[in-house]
Design a protein around this motif. Sequence first.
Motif, PDB file in Angstrom:
ATOM      1  N   GLY A 115      -8.631-100.219  -3.483  1.00 23.09           N
ATOM      2  CA  GLY A 115      -8.577 -99.605  -2.155  1.00 23.09           C
ATOM      3  C   GLY A 115      -8.451 -98.094  -2.254  1.00 23.09           C
ATOM      4  O   GLY A 115      -9.119 -97.344  -1.540  1.00 23.09           O
ATOM      5  N   LEU A 116      -7.597 -97.669  -3.157  1.00 28.93           N
ATOM      6  CA  LEU A 116      -7.388 -96.225  -3.331  1.00 28.93           C
ATOM      7  C   LEU A 116      -8.661 -95.555  -3.844  1.00 28.93           C
ATOM      8  O   LEU A 116      -9.078 -94.501  -3.331  1.00 28.93           O
ATOM      9  CB  LEU A 116      -6.231 -95.989  -4.312  1.00 28.93           C
ATOM     10  CG  LEU A 116      -5.878 -94.528  -4.606  1.00 28.93           C
ATOM     11  CD1 LEU A 116      -5.449 -93.799  -3.339  1.00 28.93           C
ATOM     12  CD2 LEU A 116      -4.752 -94.439  -5.639  1.00 28.93           C
TER      13      LEU A 116
ATOM     14  N   THR B 151     -11.195 -95.324  -0.999  1.00 26.80           N
ATOM     15  CA  THR B 151     -10.874 -94.321   0.029  1.00 26.80           C
ATOM     16  C   THR B 151     -10.944 -92.891  -0.527  1.00 26.80           C
ATOM     17  O   THR B 151     -11.312 -91.961   0.199  1.00 26.80           O
ATOM     18  CB  THR B 151      -9.482 -94.573   0.649  1.00 26.80           C
ATOM     19  OG1 THR B 151      -8.529 -94.759  -0.393  1.00 26.80           O
ATOM     20  CG2 THR B 151      -9.482 -95.783   1.536  1.00 26.80           C
ATOM     21  N   VAL B 152     -10.605 -92.758  -1.797  1.00 26.63           N
ATOM     22  CA  VAL B 152     -10.743 -91.421  -2.403  1.00 26.63           C
ATOM     23  C   VAL B 152     -12.231 -91.045  -2.453  1.00 26.63           C
ATOM     24  O   VAL B 152     -12.627 -89.911  -2.126  1.00 26.63           O
ATOM     25  CB  VAL B 152     -10.102 -91.381  -3.812  1.00 26.63           C
ATOM     26  CG1 VAL B 152     -10.510 -90.112  -4.557  1.00 26.63           C
ATOM     27  CG2 VAL B 152      -8.580 -91.437  -3.706  1.00 26.63           C
TER      28      VAL B 152
ATOM     29  N   LEU C 163     -14.510 -92.160  -0.461  1.00 25.70           N
ATOM     30  CA  LEU C 163     -14.936 -91.891   0.921  1.00 25.70           C
ATOM     31  C   LEU C 163     -14.522 -90.490   1.376  1.00 25.70           C
ATOM     32  O   LEU C 163     -15.144 -89.902   2.262  1.00 25.70           O
ATOM     33  CB  LEU C 163     -14.333 -92.931   1.875  1.00 25.70           C
ATOM     34  CG  LEU C 163     -15.029 -94.297   1.916  1.00 25.70           C
ATOM     35  CD1 LEU C 163     -14.211 -95.290   2.742  1.00 25.70           C
ATOM     36  CD2 LEU C 163     -16.436 -94.175   2.496  1.00 25.70           C
ATOM     37  N   GLY C 164     -13.472 -89.983   0.741  1.00 28.10           N
ATOM     38  CA  GLY C 164     -13.012 -88.631   1.053  1.00 28.10           C
ATOM     39  C   GLY C 164     -14.072 -87.576   0.777  1.00 28.10           C
ATOM     40  O   GLY C 164     -14.047 -86.487   1.368  1.00 28.10           O
TER      41      GLY C 164
ATOM     42  N   TYR D  19     -15.954 -87.922   4.131  1.00 29.43           N
ATOM     43  CA  TYR D  19     -15.139 -87.523   5.286  1.00 29.43           C
ATOM     44  C   TYR D  19     -14.154 -86.438   4.861  1.00 29.43           C
ATOM     45  O   TYR D  19     -12.965 -86.689   4.696  1.00 29.43           O
ATOM     46  CB  TYR D  19     -14.389 -88.728   5.857  1.00 29.43           C
ATOM     47  CG  TYR D  19     -15.285 -89.792   6.419  1.00 29.43           C
ATOM     48  CD1 TYR D  19     -15.947 -89.593   7.618  1.00 29.43           C
ATOM     49  CD2 TYR D  19     -15.469 -91.004   5.751  1.00 29.43           C
ATOM     50  CE1 TYR D  19     -16.788 -90.570   8.143  1.00 29.43           C
ATOM     51  CE2 TYR D  19     -16.294 -91.984   6.270  1.00 29.43           C
ATOM     52  CZ  TYR D  19     -16.950 -91.758   7.455  1.00 29.43           C
ATOM     53  OH  TYR D  19     -17.778 -92.724   7.974  1.00 29.43           O
ATOM     54  N   ASP D  20     -14.644 -85.254   4.701  1.00 31.07           N
ATOM     55  CA  ASP D  20     -13.811 -84.152   4.214  1.00 31.07           C
ATOM     56  C   ASP D  20     -12.884 -83.654   5.330  1.00 31.07           C
ATOM     57  O   ASP D  20     -13.083 -83.953   6.503  1.00 31.07           O
ATOM     58  CB  ASP D  20     -14.720 -83.012   3.721  1.00 31.07           C
ATOM     59  CG  ASP D  20     -13.960 -82.057   2.815  1.00 31.07           C
ATOM     60  OD1 ASP D  20     -12.788 -82.351   2.507  1.00 31.07           O
ATOM     61  OD2 ASP D  20     -14.535 -81.029   2.421  1.00 31.07           O
TER      62      ASP D  20
ATOM     63  N   GLY E 148      -8.714 -86.201  -2.415  1.00 28.48           N
ATOM     64  CA  GLY E 148      -7.803 -87.225  -2.938  1.00 28.48           C
ATOM     65  C   GLY E 148      -6.320 -86.862  -2.873  1.00 28.48           C
ATOM     66  O   GLY E 148      -5.484 -87.601  -3.403  1.00 28.48           O
TER      67      GLY E 148
END
Lengths: 115, 592
Positions: free
Chosen positions: A39-40, A43-44, A46-47, A50-51, A64
């Motif tokens: 998950g981490l 999402t990292v 995806l960062g 999505y900045d 991150g």
Amino acid sequence: MAEEHTHMDDDYIHPFARRFLWLADEKVVKGFFWLPAIGLAVTVALGLYYDFPEKHKALWDFFGSWGLIGFMAYSFVVFSAKPLFAMLARKENYYGEEVVPEDIIEPVVEVHHHD
Amino acid sequence: MIDLLTSNPGFIIILAGFLCVFIPVSEIRKFLVGAAPIAAAFLIYTAFKDPDAAYTTVKAGGQEFIVNRIDRLSMIWGYVFCLAGVLNAIYALHEKCKITDSSALIYMGAAVAGVFVGDFLTLFIFWEMAAISSVMLVWKGGENSFPAGVRYLAIHVLSGVLLLAGAIIYGRSNGMDFAMGEPGQYGFLGLDKPGGLLLFLAMGIKCGFPFLHNWIQDAYPKASITGTVILSAFTTKLALYALARCFAGEDILIYIGAVMTCFPVFFAVIENDLRRVLSYSLNNQLGFMVCGIGLADMSGKFGELAMNGVAAHLAADVIFKGLLFMSMGAVMLRTGTAKASDLGGLFRSMPYTTIFCLIGAGSIAAFPLLSAFVTKSMILTAALDTALYTEGYSLWVVYAMLLFASAGVMEHSGIKVPFFTFFAHDSGKRVKEAPWNMLVAMGLASVLCFFFAFPWGGYQFLYSLLPFESTYEPYTGNHVVTQMQLLFAAMLAFALLKKYGMYPDERRAEILDFDWTYRRFGKGIARWIDAMWGRLSANVGVLRKNVIERSGRRLYQMFSPAGTFSESTPSGIAAILTGGMLVLLFIVIYLS
């Protein structure tokens, strides 16, 4: 106090809970860390897409960084437990006020013992 | 009479509470407990449609009391209190106890009435009524809860006395006008105003400011099962309302709130009693809201966002914290304990309660699609925006503390409470699932946790009830991603620490907090004084007699019909002194 049970030979398990007994399997427990790890990672990643908005950024908002903050903050809290416990923990009747016996809290206490 | 009863939505609940004292049939009492908050919510709805008509004053003893007035701040507080009242009524359906029913209603009614009154003197009445009625819920926790109840009462009466003293000083400096600002006016009072500091302290005690917070962790875990759930909804939230009304934008609240978010995290991690863990968690969430109130400077650019965040987070917090206390209450009802060291593996026998607890835990941790995600972030955004547009680093420190506390929430309420209760090692306890009424109450609270954060109409509905029009958009890609990073990373830290045996075991212990100063140190000093006084008395009996006689004469000169205090001018001072004597009396009672 009820006896220890293995989860498979138990007649008192709630019918709805039977389909979730795998949650207590050793393999699942040991491998649980993969869930937040993946998950981490996701999402990292995806960062990247999505900045942080340029005009709405804290000093520590970088790629991150919230993951890092979460990990560090959580670990710090847990590691603080040992010295804090040593410093602040006393016997349960430290204040001389009787410890509540477990069987007087409320009238209905149904603990089934497995024979 | 009927006009007066319906003038303030809380009055009807208080009346229902007094009626309950005389009703022997449990079913009728239960009907009243559920129906009264619904009726009150209806009164709020009708009052808000015509706020001018809802403005009610009563004259007594030459003083005008504003018993009802409504604006958007009191409206959302009122609705949330009524909602909590209905959930609590369902949760307590199985309990056939006249004292719980009546005191719960009077307590809830006092809290609802408190948010609709318009002056400090009327607020004082309901402030104290809430304290006195709620102590019954603490004492219903069994004979061992008695000392905690006495401390709870003493501290709350002290808060009331400070409120009264502050109100009188404020009123006297204001031409005997005790009004709490105009409707829609937030932060009209400052610490620099006469009586401001006393009012601030009174609210701070009830709100659980650092070093004034111990009554929460002392009394709540010792109250009855239903009592703890009821208590968690009202007292501190009434104080929050008063703070928001009077001290919005007061800078010091930003820092007090930030400290409040952080320190409970460290106590919660070593605490074994899970209801006490939740009490620390309550403190932590109050911190976010207190901080938000400090940020809500109405003359500033982000005040409205902060105030909206406070009101929204209040709605979310009352529900998810109630849900967490409900789930622990259900566990306690069935197993007889809330100690983490004695629990574990209960998902096998209480699966529905497990699911509801996980929803509560996810909500407080602010997972997307659960309530705090759309509410706490408003306060965090207001803090970030204020820091960005303010010189200096202090607000950056505050923002960092709030972020740290967000990860800390994940530790105590997000993971610790559900993990050690329902998972972890199997305690071997095989118990019945919670009673149906508890499951219904927890189910409804869970639905609300989702509804408040539902992206298609849910959070929009919540935002429509806020004090100001909201343009805040919680579901941005960056917000979802960063929040999930924070939560996943915290979960990963927990999993790794647990896997490698670095997560501390839960152990039975009394964890010392600031209440040590009065429960141990203060008590020791009082005993020493008592012993000294005893020795002294034996030797100087005559002297003591003379002193008492002289004091009596002097007091007569002051308070007799011809005495100094019968003059009209210093009546405010007399009231303050009476307040002071009340404090002294309670200290004496407490120490004895």
